[in-house]
Design a protein around this motif. Sequence first.
Motif, PDB file in Angstrom:
ATOM      1  N   PRO B  45       0.818  -1.216   0.000  1.00  0.00           N
ATOM      2  CA  PRO B  45       0.000   0.000   0.000  1.00  0.00           C
ATOM      3  C   PRO B  45       0.854   1.270   0.000  1.00  0.00           C
ATOM      4  CG  PRO B  45      -0.029  -1.030   2.169  1.00  0.00           C
ATOM      5  CD  PRO B  45       0.670  -1.975   1.255  1.00  0.00           C
ATOM      6  N   ASN B  46       0.218   2.422  -0.208  1.00  0.00           N
ATOM      7  CA  ASN B  46       0.928   3.699  -0.145  1.00  0.00           C
ATOM      8  C   ASN B  46       1.585   3.837   1.220  1.00  0.00           C
ATOM      9  OD1 ASN B  46      -1.772   5.169  -1.938  1.00  0.00           O
ATOM     10  ND2 ASN B  46       0.264   4.803  -2.721  1.00  0.00           N
ATOM     11  N   GLY B  47       2.829   4.292   1.194  1.00  0.00           N
ATOM     12  CA  GLY B  47       3.533   4.489   2.460  1.00  0.00           C
ATOM     13  C   GLY B  47       4.115   3.208   3.039  1.00  0.00           C
ATOM     14  N   ALA B  48       4.056   2.122   2.271  1.00  0.00           N
ATOM     15  CA  ALA B  48       4.557   0.834   2.775  1.00  0.00           C
ATOM     16  C   ALA B  48       6.077   0.815   2.864  1.00  0.00           C
ATOM     17  CB  ALA B  48       4.084  -0.291   1.873  1.00  0.00           C
ATOM     18  N   GLY B  49       6.732   1.750   2.147  1.00  0.00           N
ATOM     19  CA  GLY B  49       8.191   1.776   2.168  1.00  0.00           C
ATOM     20  C   GLY B  49       8.815   1.221   0.894  1.00  0.00           C
ATOM     21  N   LYS B  50       8.017   1.125  -0.167  1.00  0.00           N
ATOM     22  CA  LYS B  50       8.525   0.560  -1.425  1.00  0.00           C
ATOM     23  C   LYS B  50       9.628   1.445  -2.014  1.00  0.00           C
ATOM     24  CE  LYS B  50       4.428   0.807  -3.268  1.00  0.00           C
ATOM     25  NZ  LYS B  50       3.699   1.422  -2.150  1.00  0.00           N
ATOM     26  N   SER B  51       9.330   2.743  -2.135  1.00  0.00           N
ATOM     27  CA  SER B  51      10.353   3.650  -2.666  1.00  0.00           C
ATOM     28  C   SER B  51      11.555   3.681  -1.745  1.00  0.00           C
ATOM     29  CB  SER B  51       9.794   5.070  -2.798  1.00  0.00           C
ATOM     30  OG  SER B  51       8.719   5.095  -3.694  1.00  0.00           O
ATOM     31  N   THR B  52      11.291   3.636  -0.446  1.00  0.00           N
ATOM     32  CA  THR B  52      12.391   3.676   0.516  1.00  0.00           C
ATOM     33  C   THR B  52      13.280   2.441   0.380  1.00  0.00           C
ATOM     34  OG1 THR B  52      10.998   4.927   2.026  1.00  0.00           O
ATOM     35  CG2 THR B  52      12.956   3.896   2.958  1.00  0.00           C
ATOM     36  N   LEU B  53      12.673   1.282   0.117  1.00  0.00           N
ATOM     37  CA  LEU B  53      13.474   0.070  -0.067  1.00  0.00           C
ATOM     38  C   LEU B  53      14.429   0.248  -1.250  1.00  0.00           C
ATOM     39  CD1 LEU B  53      14.218  -2.849   0.564  1.00  0.00           C
ATOM     40  CD2 LEU B  53      12.261  -3.606  -0.787  1.00  0.00           C
ATOM     41  N   GLY B 265      -1.621   6.814  -5.506  1.00  0.00           N
ATOM     42  CA  GLY B 265      -0.395   7.409  -6.034  1.00  0.00           C
ATOM     43  C   GLY B 265       0.153   8.437  -5.053  1.00  0.00           C
ATOM     44  N   ASP B 266       1.253   9.095  -5.457  1.00  0.00           N
ATOM     45  CA  ASP B 266       1.840  10.081  -4.543  1.00  0.00           C
ATOM     46  C   ASP B 266       1.339  11.469  -4.853  1.00  0.00           C
ATOM     47  OD1 ASP B 266       5.128   8.718  -4.021  1.00  0.00           O
ATOM     48  OD2 ASP B 266       3.151   7.840  -3.973  1.00  0.00           O
TER      49      ASP B 266
HETATM   50  N1  LIG Z   1      12.240  12.064   3.088  1.00  0.00           N
HETATM   51  C1  LIG Z   1      11.377  11.582   3.999  1.00  0.00           C
HETATM   52  N2  LIG Z   1      11.333  12.110   5.242  1.00  0.00           N
HETATM   53  C2  LIG Z   1      10.461  11.646   6.148  1.00  0.00           C
HETATM   54  N3  LIG Z   1       9.597  10.649   5.946  1.00  0.00           N
HETATM   55  C3  LIG Z   1       9.591  10.069   4.741  1.00  0.00           C
HETATM   56  C4  LIG Z   1      10.468  10.520   3.693  1.00  0.00           C
HETATM   57  N4  LIG Z   1      10.241   9.770   2.600  1.00  0.00           N
HETATM   58  C5  LIG Z   1       9.257   8.903   2.938  1.00  0.00           C
HETATM   59  N5  LIG Z   1       8.870   9.069   4.225  1.00  0.00           N
HETATM   60  C6  LIG Z   1       7.857   8.276   4.919  1.00  0.00           C
HETATM   61  O1  LIG Z   1       8.228   6.941   4.831  1.00  0.00           O
HETATM   62  C7  LIG Z   1       7.116   6.101   4.577  1.00  0.00           C
HETATM   63  C8  LIG Z   1       7.376   5.233   3.362  1.00  0.00           C
HETATM   64  O2  LIG Z   1       7.517   6.066   2.235  1.00  0.00           O
HETATM   65  P1  LIG Z   1       7.779   5.504   0.792  1.00  0.00           P
HETATM   66  O3  LIG Z   1       7.895   6.679  -0.119  1.00  0.00           O
HETATM   67  O4  LIG Z   1       8.895   4.541   0.829  1.00  0.00           O
HETATM   68  O5  LIG Z   1       6.421   4.730   0.518  1.00  0.00           O
HETATM   69  P2  LIG Z   1       5.930   3.990  -0.804  1.00  0.00           P
HETATM   70  O6  LIG Z   1       5.651   2.582  -0.434  1.00  0.00           O
HETATM   71  O7  LIG Z   1       6.860   4.232  -1.917  1.00  0.00           O
HETATM   72  O8  LIG Z   1       4.546   4.737  -1.051  1.00  0.00           O
HETATM   73  P3  LIG Z   1       3.820   5.160  -2.432  1.00  0.00           P
HETATM   74  O9  LIG Z   1       3.046   3.972  -2.883  1.00  0.00           O
HETATM   75  O10 LIG Z   1       2.889   6.236  -1.977  1.00  0.00           O
HETATM   76  O11 LIG Z   1       4.858   5.618  -3.386  1.00  0.00           O
HETATM   77  C9  LIG Z   1       5.923   7.015   4.450  1.00  0.00           C
HETATM   78  O12 LIG Z   1       5.194   6.953   5.654  1.00  0.00           O
HETATM   79  C10 LIG Z   1       6.508   8.384   4.247  1.00  0.00           C
HETATM   80  O13 LIG Z   1       5.702   9.338   4.876  1.00  0.00           O
END
Ligand SMILES: Nc1ncnc2c1ncn2[C@@H]1O[C@H](COP(=O)(O)OP(=O)(O)OP(=O)(O)O)[C@@H](O)[C@H]1O
Lengths: 368, 266
Positions: B45-53, B265-266
């Motif tokens: 889901p959104n915010g799951a941390g996919k982009s962060t991974l 989406g974001d």
């Molecule tokens: N630069 C940042 N500073 C603080 N918190 C962040 C930052 N980037 C992301 N987060 C937080 O980390 C969590 C995961 O973000 P991430 O962008 O990895 O999600 P995602 O799975 O890619 O979501 P989406 O499907 O919306 O792209 C979210 O709760 C977001 O608010």
Amino acid sequence: MNAEQTILLTGVFAASSCALVGSFLVLRKMAMMADAISHAILPGLVLAYFLANGPNLVFGVLGASLAGLTTVFLVEGLQRTGRVKSDAAIGIVFPALFALGTFMISRYFANVHLDADAVLFGEIAFAPFDRLIVAGVDYGSQPMIVLGAITVLNLALILFFYKELKVATFDPGLAAAIGFSPVMLHYGLMTAVSMTTVGAFSAVGAILVVALMIVPAATAYLLTDRLALMIGLSVGSGVVSAVSGYYLAVLIDVSISGMMTVTAGALFGLAALFSPSHGLVARAIRRSKLRERFAADLLVMHLSHHRTAAETFDSLAAELNWSPSWLERVVNRSTQEDTIQVESEAVRLTDNGRLAADRIAASLEPAR
Amino acid sequence: MDSEEALDRLPVAVRDLTVAYRDTPVLWDVDVSMPEGKMIAIVGPNGAGKSTLIKSILNLVPLTSGNVTIYGKTYKAQRSMVGYVPQRGSVDWDFPTTTLDVVQMGMYGKLGWIRRPGKRERDVALECLEKVGMASYANRQISQLSGGQQQRVFLARALAQDAQIYFMDEPFAGVDATTERAIVDIMRELRESGKTLVVVHHNLETVPEYFDWVILLNVRVIASGPVEEVFTREAIQKAYGGRMTFLPDSVGEPSGPLRRAESLGD
Ligand SMILES: Nc1ncnc2c1ncn2[C@@H]1O[C@H](COP(=O)(O)OP(=O)(O)OP(=O)(O)O)[C@@H](O)[C@H]1O
Ligand SMILES: [Mg+2]
């Protein structure tokens, strides 16, 4: 070199060095950071004065660069807490540093005469009298030489690291992933901005140095869609502002640096109005042309849908809800294009008009 | 499989990874291996941390704990093997430059510091634009591109990186069916030539069709493995928690009307 040439050259160097780094500031949406740096270098200058026991070029540049980087660092630190937005962070940091500078001056250098006008507006007219003298040899006007050197440094920075600065500005994520640390490039650029600010500061003052960094770059951004050209145009419009600003100031006897900035502003105004791609005039013309084109197509489509009934000016004006003058203009245009003809008040499609209607209908289908 | 030698042949190995931007972890004790020559979906889901991974694999965010290896070595050592397509919204499309220039940026890494791109880079960039069907846009200012065209340009830039492993963050976001097809075709071609593709993907119904391998993520790894084995109703339900009201009926059992996962989406 006579006084006039010295002043002109100092102005040209100030404008070019500012425009070079300014282009990247504008693209990075960091115009306010330039403002912050220009004010926050004051404590650095005072510290340098203190350490060197008087005005000293090398200490001054180092001290101011350090203060400039401290500003950037503090602003970004505040931003990273997540509760202070970038404009607020700038608004907190630079008054604090500027105040620290004024405090240091009043506390330790109460006897040093600090002219507020000189700090804010500079006095480029004094450039010829401020000499660079090393070991008894007079090398020329100090502001001119310093700004000349800074221009060369900025030019070298941008020539060598053009692609690195470009990718780090456009896509910092990619830049970091391929090994061009955006943080390093950022602080490199900020060092250049700080140094340029100190250099230009003495010539044009704290406020105008920001104008010379941002205004010509913003002008260039209106004129082109190519980065290299933008940098070139930015330097060009800065130099034109400096030179014509000087002559205008002499002509009507006003502050030279003030007039340079006014000229830069005027060039920006001209670009905003008349830029062929982004100017207001060009945009208005494009929009009105499009509007007429669209109306002509609409008229053709309307006539082709209502083929059976004969249309008159009055019925058309009522059905399309157009004013008589606008209708006449569109009808005239369409008659010229030979898509309709008017016979005793009745408006009809020509053969050519029927083909045009088919073409328009086809173009409305989503293309694949 | 945990032996040193196996690690050398593993495109990506993530061990005990925890990432926290502030005090709460965004990724928590993530342990995944990504096999070679596969199309791998990261789903959640959104915010799951996919982009962060993806960003932590690419060294773009600091790791709180754990480590990541690319073919057994650190990212820094293997940089040139990795291609990256960021989320389209992460760059300024009003930047004064052309489509061709953006694609050439993919080759900056191989050029190294200071060296300028030349004719060879230009030709390669044009070839890559050709592959994504955008050659006629080479000299266009990038602000004139539509969303789908921007995504194709990003893909062309990744091709120009000529990598072994590609990371793509939502390459299908906001593109129409034709463009999605075109992008998938290119991805498949890359896989056929032995590359590994790691793709953040939001549309659950196309996961079984497009991907060989899936990582279900929601702060922790919910499931990771071959799509046919781990992409089950139960695992999806678990990853999306209460937020997931509709499930693709194709998951776990054949056919039926398909539904889209919630993806704002974001
Ligand atoms: N630069 C940042 N500073 C603080 N918190 C962040 C930052 N980037 C992301 N987060 C937080 O980390 C969590 C995961 O973000 P991430 O962008 O990895 O999600 P995602 O799975 O890619 O979501 P989406 O499907 O919306 O792209 C979210 O709760 C977001 O608010
Ligand atoms: Mg994301």
